[in-house]
Design an enzyme around this catalytic site. Sequence first.
Site, PDB file in Angstrom:
ATOM      1  N   CYS A  10      35.314 -15.439  40.523  1.00  0.00           N
ATOM      2  CA  CYS A  10      34.940 -14.554  41.628  1.00  0.00           C
ATOM      3  C   CYS A  10      33.442 -14.215  41.637  1.00  0.00           C
ATOM      4  O   CYS A  10      32.798 -14.246  42.694  1.00  0.00           O
ATOM      5  CB  CYS A  10      35.777 -13.276  41.584  1.00  0.00           C
TER       6      CYS A  10
ATOM      7  N   HIS B 291      32.594  -6.986  43.993  1.00  0.00           N
ATOM      8  CA  HIS B 291      31.615  -7.200  42.926  1.00  0.00           C
ATOM      9  C   HIS B 291      30.206  -7.238  43.538  1.00  0.00           C
ATOM     10  O   HIS B 291      30.025  -7.670  44.682  1.00  0.00           O
ATOM     11  CB  HIS B 291      31.823  -8.575  42.254  1.00  0.00           C
TER      12      HIS B 291
HETATM   13  N1  LIG Z   1      41.600 -10.114  40.710  1.00  0.00           N
HETATM   14  C1  LIG Z   1      40.566 -10.868  41.096  1.00  0.00           C
HETATM   15  O1  LIG Z   1      39.603 -10.379  41.696  1.00  0.00           O
HETATM   16  C2  LIG Z   1      40.572 -12.348  40.828  1.00  0.00           C
HETATM   17  C3  LIG Z   1      39.529 -13.111  41.346  1.00  0.00           C
HETATM   18  C4  LIG Z   1      39.509 -14.483  41.115  1.00  0.00           C
HETATM   19  C5  LIG Z   1      40.525 -15.053  40.382  1.00  0.00           C
HETATM   20  N2  LIG Z   1      41.528 -14.272  39.876  1.00  0.00           N
HETATM   21  C6  LIG Z   1      42.584 -14.934  39.124  1.00  0.00           C
HETATM   22  O2  LIG Z   1      43.771 -14.849  39.896  1.00  0.00           O
HETATM   23  C7  LIG Z   1      44.901 -14.751  39.036  1.00  0.00           C
HETATM   24  C8  LIG Z   1      45.699 -13.504  39.400  1.00  0.00           C
HETATM   25  O3  LIG Z   1      44.886 -12.381  39.245  1.00  0.00           O
HETATM   26  P1  LIG Z   1      45.347 -10.939  39.745  1.00  0.00           P
HETATM   27  O4  LIG Z   1      44.130 -10.105  39.645  1.00  0.00           O
HETATM   28  O5  LIG Z   1      46.077 -10.993  41.035  1.00  0.00           O
HETATM   29  O6  LIG Z   1      46.368 -10.503  38.569  1.00  0.00           O
HETATM   30  P2  LIG Z   1      47.574  -9.457  38.626  1.00  0.00           P
HETATM   31  O7  LIG Z   1      47.321  -8.375  39.592  1.00  0.00           O
HETATM   32  O8  LIG Z   1      47.809  -9.075  37.198  1.00  0.00           O
HETATM   33  O9  LIG Z   1      48.809 -10.323  39.149  1.00  0.00           O
HETATM   34  C9  LIG Z   1      49.366 -11.356  38.380  1.00  0.00           C
HETATM   35  C10 LIG Z   1      50.489 -12.002  39.154  1.00  0.00           C
HETATM   36  O10 LIG Z   1      51.023 -13.077  38.395  1.00  0.00           O
HETATM   37  C11 LIG Z   1      52.396 -12.897  38.215  1.00  0.00           C
HETATM   38  N3  LIG Z   1      52.797 -13.416  36.913  1.00  0.00           N
HETATM   39  C12 LIG Z   1      52.299 -13.106  35.703  1.00  0.00           C
HETATM   40  N4  LIG Z   1      52.938 -13.797  34.732  1.00  0.00           N
HETATM   41  C13 LIG Z   1      53.851 -14.574  35.353  1.00  0.00           C
HETATM   42  C14 LIG Z   1      54.823 -15.496  34.920  1.00  0.00           C
HETATM   43  N5  LIG Z   1      54.987 -15.792  33.611  1.00  0.00           N
HETATM   44  N6  LIG Z   1      55.622 -16.099  35.844  1.00  0.00           N
HETATM   45  C15 LIG Z   1      55.455 -15.810  37.153  1.00  0.00           C
HETATM   46  N7  LIG Z   1      54.562 -14.946  37.640  1.00  0.00           N
HETATM   47  C16 LIG Z   1      53.754 -14.337  36.746  1.00  0.00           C
HETATM   48  C17 LIG Z   1      52.602 -11.393  38.289  1.00  0.00           C
HETATM   49  O11 LIG Z   1      53.944 -11.127  38.594  1.00  0.00           O
HETATM   50  P3  LIG Z   1      54.632  -9.693  38.259  1.00  0.00           P
HETATM   51  O12 LIG Z   1      54.126  -8.737  39.294  1.00  0.00           O
HETATM   52  O13 LIG Z   1      56.063  -9.986  38.384  1.00  0.00           O
HETATM   53  O14 LIG Z   1      54.185  -9.331  36.873  1.00  0.00           O
HETATM   54  C18 LIG Z   1      51.654 -11.053  39.434  1.00  0.00           C
HETATM   55  O15 LIG Z   1      52.243 -11.413  40.666  1.00  0.00           O
HETATM   56  C19 LIG Z   1      44.330 -14.753  37.610  1.00  0.00           C
HETATM   57  O16 LIG Z   1      44.338 -16.079  37.128  1.00  0.00           O
HETATM   58  C20 LIG Z   1      42.919 -14.276  37.801  1.00  0.00           C
HETATM   59  O17 LIG Z   1      42.058 -14.714  36.781  1.00  0.00           O
HETATM   60  C21 LIG Z   1      41.574 -12.940  40.100  1.00  0.00           C
END
Ligand SMILES: NC(=O)c1ccc[n+]([C@@H]2O[C@H](COP(=O)([O-])OP(=O)(O)OC[C@H]3O[C@@H](n4cnc5c(N)ncnc54)[C@H](OP(=O)(O)O)[C@@H]3O)[C@@H](O)[C@H]2O)c1
Length: 332
Positions: A130, A243
Amino acid sequence: MSRNYRVAVVGATGAVGIEILDVMSRRNFPVASLRLLASPRSAGKKLRFRGEDVPVQILGPDSFKDIDIAIFSAGSATVKEYADIAVKAGAVVVDNSSAYRGVDSVPLIVPEINGDDVKKHQGIIANPNCTTAITLMGLYPLHQKFGVKRVFASSYQAVSGAGARAIDELQSQVHAIANQQPIEKDIFPHQIAFNVIPHVDVFLDSGYTKEEMKMQSEGQKIMHLPSFRASVTCVRVPIYRAHSVAISAEFEKTVDIAEARAAIEAFPGVQVLDDPESKHYPMPLFAAEQDDCFVGRIRKDCALENGLAFWVAGDQLLKGAALNAVQIAELL
Ligand SMILES: NC(=O)c1ccc[n+]([C@@H]2O[C@H](COP(=O)([O-])OP(=O)(O)OC[C@H]3O[C@@H](n4cnc5c(N)ncnc54)[C@H](OP(=O)(O)O)[C@@H]3O)[C@@H](O)[C@H]2O)c1
């Protein structure tokens, strides 16, 4: 001829997943069917999409039957386990994690910069980090004009960059402190409320963190510029969303402020907001929930030859994740 696509969103309940649904809805992405997938923790949940409640299913080996595009937003471990399964089932994977960004056969795409690379995909396409994506939205138009050599940068990263639970952590710490109660911490290594933490991601032997080195490695790949160097300090700040990055960039050619502004203004997805006299400069409060990134504080860098200092702010849940992922799906 247009067609509609059968779409799966893995990690639909997360901070990025929720935004993916919103972005697909408002950009009228041609969805024929939508499968929402998450962990067993989300069993029984429903999410709204275009006015309908869609049940969340638990991710499993059969989740990708009859899916054309699978957008993964569930972390590196999950995509490593399921990406091949999805590709074998006939889906193209667009992944938000860092799992495949460095793999040569996987295109790493910011559509405004290297959208053509999408044609080289072999089933998996990676979405950039990001902070890198937001930085490049300001830097790339300047690179086209002046040829970037290297950057020195510091990031100011919102807590939502660490996921939905990190948003809750800041909220509960602010509430606890306001009520003179002890704080609890789980996601961040220190109290994040009323603090800044110069530590995002894990430390490497070099002393930089993994997050900090992504700007160089991913910047090289996206800009097709293997000589690009980036020395970055990533800092978590107690804001919820968007950010910001302070950048000093050194270029091959002599820089000119008017030309720099014009180059950024002409580039899609980014706006110049730079009128210091009127106190107009980009801030995360106003960049939040905006598709565009914003560049301001543009000035000649006083410590670099052919250098420009500038400041970029952008919503990392959108251009740094959900919006960019849906734009990639649109390219497909
Ligand atoms: N947040 C950002 O700004 C951002 C920016 C760029 C990239 N990313 C990337 O995007 C991804 C998600 O980030 P996020 O911020 O959205 O994280 P998050 O809010 O923690 O959400 C994680 C998601 O993944 C699901 N999950 C986790 N473990 C799983 C499993 N074993 N099987 C199936 N589903 C699973 C969770 O489901 P439950 O709700 O059921 O736990 C939830 O839907 C990460 O790889 C992160 O590095 C994030």
